[in-house]
Enzyme design. Sequence first.
Site, PDB file in Angstrom:
ATOM      1  N   HIS A  66      53.607  30.590 102.464  1.00  0.00           N
ATOM      2  CA  HIS A  66      53.665  31.863 103.195  1.00  0.00           C
ATOM      3  C   HIS A  66      54.809  31.759 104.197  1.00  0.00           C
ATOM      4  O   HIS A  66      55.505  30.731 104.244  1.00  0.00           O
ATOM      5  CB  HIS A  66      52.318  32.145 103.861  1.00  0.00           C
ATOM      6  CG  HIS A  66      51.784  31.003 104.677  1.00  0.00           C
ATOM      7  ND1 HIS A  66      52.401  30.560 105.826  1.00  0.00           N
ATOM      8  CD2 HIS A  66      50.727  30.162 104.475  1.00  0.00           C
ATOM      9  CE1 HIS A  66      51.726  29.536 106.327  1.00  0.00           C
ATOM     10  NE2 HIS A  66      50.709  29.263 105.524  1.00  0.00           N
ATOM     11  N   LYS A 122      51.055  25.018 114.176  1.00  0.00           N
ATOM     12  CA  LYS A 122      49.767  25.532 113.713  1.00  0.00           C
ATOM     13  C   LYS A 122      48.792  24.365 113.589  1.00  0.00           C
ATOM     14  O   LYS A 122      47.623  24.462 113.955  1.00  0.00           O
ATOM     15  CB  LYS A 122      49.973  26.244 112.376  1.00  0.00           C
ATOM     16  CG  LYS A 122      48.773  26.371 111.488  1.00  0.00           C
ATOM     17  CD  LYS A 122      47.889  27.492 111.957  1.00  0.00           C
ATOM     18  CE  LYS A 122      46.861  27.885 110.935  1.00  0.00           C
ATOM     19  NZ  LYS A 122      46.231  26.782 110.228  1.00  0.00           N
ATOM     20  N   VAL A 138      53.677  30.853 113.099  1.00  0.00           N
ATOM     21  CA  VAL A 138      53.981  32.198 112.588  1.00  0.00           C
ATOM     22  C   VAL A 138      52.660  32.927 112.375  1.00  0.00           C
ATOM     23  O   VAL A 138      51.746  32.399 111.730  1.00  0.00           O
ATOM     24  CB  VAL A 138      54.782  32.125 111.270  1.00  0.00           C
ATOM     25  CG1 VAL A 138      55.047  33.518 110.729  1.00  0.00           C
ATOM     26  CG2 VAL A 138      56.097  31.377 111.502  1.00  0.00           C
ATOM     27  N   GLY A 149      54.919  31.160 107.260  1.00  0.00           N
ATOM     28  CA  GLY A 149      54.848  30.002 108.159  1.00  0.00           C
ATOM     29  C   GLY A 149      55.569  28.806 107.544  1.00  0.00           C
ATOM     30  O   GLY A 149      56.374  28.132 108.202  1.00  0.00           O
ATOM     31  N   HIS A 150      55.308  28.557 106.281  1.00  0.00           N
ATOM     32  CA  HIS A 150      55.996  27.466 105.581  1.00  0.00           C
ATOM     33  C   HIS A 150      57.502  27.731 105.527  1.00  0.00           C
ATOM     34  O   HIS A 150      58.310  26.836 105.765  1.00  0.00           O
ATOM     35  CB  HIS A 150      55.478  27.347 104.143  1.00  0.00           C
ATOM     36  CG  HIS A 150      54.047  26.930 104.017  1.00  0.00           C
ATOM     37  ND1 HIS A 150      53.095  27.731 103.429  1.00  0.00           N
ATOM     38  CD2 HIS A 150      53.399  25.787 104.370  1.00  0.00           C
ATOM     39  CE1 HIS A 150      51.921  27.110 103.430  1.00  0.00           C
ATOM     40  NE2 HIS A 150      52.084  25.930 104.002  1.00  0.00           N
ATOM     41  N   GLN A 173      48.268  17.405 114.218  1.00  0.00           N
ATOM     42  CA  GLN A 173      48.987  16.755 113.121  1.00  0.00           C
ATOM     43  C   GLN A 173      50.448  16.521 113.506  1.00  0.00           C
ATOM     44  O   GLN A 173      51.009  15.451 113.279  1.00  0.00           O
ATOM     45  CB  GLN A 173      48.900  17.632 111.870  1.00  0.00           C
ATOM     46  CG  GLN A 173      49.801  17.194 110.734  1.00  0.00           C
ATOM     47  CD  GLN A 173      49.610  18.066 109.514  1.00  0.00           C
ATOM     48  OE1 GLN A 173      48.630  17.910 108.802  1.00  0.00           O
ATOM     49  NE2 GLN A 173      50.534  18.990 109.279  1.00  0.00           N
TER      50      GLN A 173
END
Length: 287
Positions: free
Chosen positions: A35, A151, A178, A37-38, A155
């Site tokens: 999406h 996000k 995002v 964000g990626h 991590q």
Amino acid sequence: MPQVVNEPQKLLAICDNWRAQGLRVGLAPTMGALHEGHLSLVQHVRDAGARKVVVTIFVNPLQFGPNEDFQRYPRPFDDDLALCDKTGVDLVFAPSAASLYPTDYQTYVDVGNVTRRFEGEFRPGHFRGVTTVVAKLFNMTGPCVAAFGRKDYQQWRTIEAMARDLNMPIEVLGCPIVREKDGLAMSSRNRYLSAEERQRALGIYRGLRACTRAFSAGERDPARLINLAREPIEAAFDRINYVAIADVKTLEPFEEPICNKAVVLVAAFIGTTRLIDNTVLGEDELP
Ligand code: AMP
């Protein structure tokens, strides 16, 4: 279409060749179901000077717990490839699980304190799976700039610690979250939500926004800020794993009035779908 590579040795050979030509390599590790964000990660590595961009698509079995969604995780590979093409990605690395974890596989990477709480507590073994596969991806790509989304805040901090502690020749970027127009953080797992659940999922955004506004108005008591965040989440979600406020670097929770930079972290379930989100107080804008 970007070149698709499945074999680890081939990825390293191609990246070595790029570096020999003086081309900086950028890396965006993902589990696919891509999406915006990626795709923003691709732009961020380019902005950081990458001339060749590798996106990896691998649903890593090692980072899923026994009762998690490994089997049902979406794998729309052809759509992902088309999105990579549109974004000008140079290479998609999509290895098989057998090529990364042959039967005699026995080596793992464990990062300490920063992994103990939150996701580390509710998903035992998760970070070990993440850091092990990311270390492998770093070795299979070689020196590069690698982008991770905030996000997955914990991590990102964990990978930052791993790269630093193990002297990996990797520049780790932490990229902004995002969001959809209404504020929901983009996630491959949003695909699991029904229309009614999708509406309820906004409870997290509302909670984070309430917290941010109170912080801007001068509230510094972590318990009160957490309560403000919890209220709309409790109203909309079926189960909360955690709503917490922690130091942005160490991820230690605050017990005193907040003095250092702080991040609000949330994980909660709608039905069987687990969503996570976060915001850095006094930094991230939540309109
Ligand atoms: P995933 O495919 O969920 O493992 O995510 C791959 C990478 O994309 C991770 O670094 C994520 O943090 C990042 N990412 C996922 N969703 C978003 C988002 N909404 N905004 C920014 N980065 C994201």
